[in-house]
Design a protein around this motif. Sequence first.
Motif, short mmCIF file in Angstrom:
data_model
loop_
_atom_site.label_atom_id
_atom_site.label_comp_id
_atom_site.label_asym_id
_atom_site.label_seq_id
_atom_site.Cartn_x
_atom_site.Cartn_y
_atom_site.Cartn_z
N ASP A 76 -22.72 35.04 -12.07
CA ASP A 76 -23.67 34.00 -12.46
C ASP A 76 -24.69 34.50 -13.49
N VAL A 77 -24.44 35.70 -14.02
CA VAL A 77 -25.40 36.30 -14.95
C VAL A 77 -24.77 36.44 -16.33
N ALA A 78 -25.44 35.88 -17.34
CA ALA A 78 -25.00 36.05 -18.73
C ALA A 78 -25.83 37.13 -19.39
N LEU A 79 -25.21 37.83 -20.33
CA LEU A 79 -25.92 38.84 -21.12
C LEU A 79 -26.43 38.17 -22.38
N THR A 80 -27.73 38.12 -22.52
CA THR A 80 -28.32 37.46 -23.69
C THR A 80 -29.08 38.48 -24.53
N SER A 81 -29.68 37.98 -25.59
CA SER A 81 -30.47 38.87 -26.45
C SER A 81 -31.95 38.84 -26.09
N SER A 82 -32.35 37.91 -25.23
CA SER A 82 -33.79 37.72 -24.98
C SER A 82 -34.00 36.62 -23.94
N THR A 83 -35.23 36.54 -23.47
CA THR A 83 -35.61 35.38 -22.65
C THR A 83 -35.43 34.11 -23.47
N SER A 84 -35.92 34.15 -24.71
CA SER A 84 -35.88 32.94 -25.55
C SER A 84 -34.46 32.41 -25.70
N GLU A 85 -33.49 33.32 -25.89
CA GLU A 85 -32.11 32.85 -26.04
C GLU A 85 -31.63 32.16 -24.77
N GLY A 86 -32.01 32.72 -23.62
CA GLY A 86 -31.61 32.08 -22.35
C GLY A 86 -32.18 30.67 -22.25
N VAL A 87 -33.43 30.52 -22.66
CA VAL A 87 -34.07 29.19 -22.61
C VAL A 87 -33.34 28.24 -23.55
N VAL A 88 -33.03 28.70 -24.75
CA VAL A 88 -32.31 27.87 -25.72
C VAL A 88 -30.98 27.41 -25.13
N ARG A 89 -30.27 28.35 -24.51
CA ARG A 89 -28.93 28.02 -23.99
C ARG A 89 -29.01 26.96 -22.89
N VAL A 90 -30.02 27.06 -22.05
CA VAL A 90 -30.15 26.06 -20.97
C VAL A 90 -30.53 24.71 -21.55
N LEU A 91 -31.55 24.70 -22.41
CA LEU A 91 -32.03 23.41 -22.92
C LEU A 91 -30.95 22.73 -23.77
N ALA A 92 -30.23 23.52 -24.54
CA ALA A 92 -29.19 22.92 -25.39
C ALA A 92 -27.95 22.56 -24.58
N GLY A 93 -27.77 23.21 -23.45
CA GLY A 93 -26.55 22.99 -22.66
C GLY A 93 -26.68 21.86 -21.65
N LEU A 94 -27.90 21.39 -21.42
CA LEU A 94 -28.09 20.25 -20.52
C LEU A 94 -27.89 18.97 -21.32
N ASP A 95 -27.45 17.95 -20.63
CA ASP A 95 -27.14 16.71 -21.34
C ASP A 95 -28.41 15.83 -21.39
N LEU A 96 -29.35 16.20 -22.25
CA LEU A 96 -30.63 15.49 -22.30
C LEU A 96 -30.75 14.72 -23.60
N GLY A 97 -31.39 13.55 -23.54
CA GLY A 97 -31.55 12.73 -24.74
C GLY A 97 -32.70 11.75 -24.57
N PRO A 98 -32.74 10.74 -25.42
CA PRO A 98 -33.82 9.76 -25.36
C PRO A 98 -33.94 9.16 -23.96
N GLY A 99 -35.18 8.99 -23.49
CA GLY A 99 -35.40 8.45 -22.14
C GLY A 99 -35.57 9.56 -21.12
N ASP A 100 -35.14 10.78 -21.46
CA ASP A 100 -35.32 11.92 -20.54
C ASP A 100 -36.62 12.65 -20.89
N GLU A 101 -37.14 13.29 -19.86
CA GLU A 101 -38.39 14.04 -20.06
C GLU A 101 -38.24 15.44 -19.49
N VAL A 102 -38.81 16.42 -20.20
CA VAL A 102 -38.91 17.78 -19.66
C VAL A 102 -40.40 18.05 -19.45
N LEU A 103 -40.71 18.63 -18.30
CA LEU A 103 -42.11 18.91 -17.95
C LEU A 103 -42.37 20.40 -18.12
N THR A 104 -43.48 20.71 -18.79
CA THR A 104 -43.85 22.11 -19.00
C THR A 104 -45.36 22.23 -19.00
#
Length: 358
Positions: A76-104
Amino acid sequence: VDVAALRSQFPVLAQIAYLNSGTAGPVPQAALDAAVEAWQVGARSGRSAAYYERLVAAGCRLRELYAGLLGADPHDVALTSSTSEGVVRVLAGLDLGPGDEVLTAPDEHPGVLGPLITLRDRRGVSIATAPFSELAGAVGPATKLIACSHVSWSTGAVMPDGLADAGVPLLLDGAQGLGAIPVDVTELGCDFYAASGQKWLCGPLGTGSLWVSPRWRERLDSVGLTYVNLDDPGAGLDAAPLPDARRHDSPAHGLEAMLPAIAAIETLGAFGWPQVQARATELAGLLAAELEDRGRRVAPRGRTTLVSWEADDPKAEVARLAERDVVVRSFPRMPYVRAAVGAWNDESDLERLLAGLG
Ligand SMILES: Cc1ncc(COP(=O)(O)O)c(C=O)c1O
């Protein structure tokens, strides 16, 4: 912990009170030696089949080490180049679009906010914010994900309770968590945990990990598949993504990054991770108390390795300390100076810092 033995692993500590592992940890001698060895293998013998065999073995070992620190299965562990890359991969890999919200939280690290800006501007996803400590209560009907730190980069506060039970998936930025404090992804209850290899694991820049919960194994899209992510790269267009988190691996790593990353984790592991983490958080707590005794306002923090205090001119304070070979940092548009305290630090480092504050 045998403090003298631990400190002797890190050449930088001979001269410098290095309190900046939240940016990048001190480099152990063993990592330097491993980097030289990796370059020698390629330079002397060529980057031939033998080089690539070692590369594959090193990838397995590094994944295993990251998994051990995460309390996770290596699958369940991927080898990435950074924390940032991991975040990019998750956000881009989820099926999110208009009408969806991410909370931060509004003061998250740009490594989280940058990918969220992309999600907003390119996919039409709404980004909602609430103070870090109040995130759980801010979940609304459109919220599809909470994306926030495990440990805040600016204050050292720990993520608030209740986030995992807020009813939406949770992506944790573990840049200031993994290696610094005990991490168990199951206990945390998160869905994704992205972390850095260069900070509290003392590895090279360009290393990191992404844990993807097994419940997302089939559902998180693998963005930007490259040959390292395919089950049978020779199958041409019939090749399928690997069945586990290797489908999210970065194609970026050579032996030159992997061997030092392994050596650094093994160096620290030899002193016992629970002991290393306990010592670091204790020293950080001691520093926070000393600063408060001297009338400094310390930012509200948790049992972590980061200590931030307010300064009238944070940049000037950092520069003054640098003149005394004490390395800390300030932040753009925040009133804090931050010390990042590792098990490799000792009371003399803290005294040098406190003396430099005047
Ligand atoms: C909380 C947090 N997130 C993300 C990052 C970025 O880490 P990386 O360079 O591994 O992407 C940092 C680095 O300072 C950080 O402190």
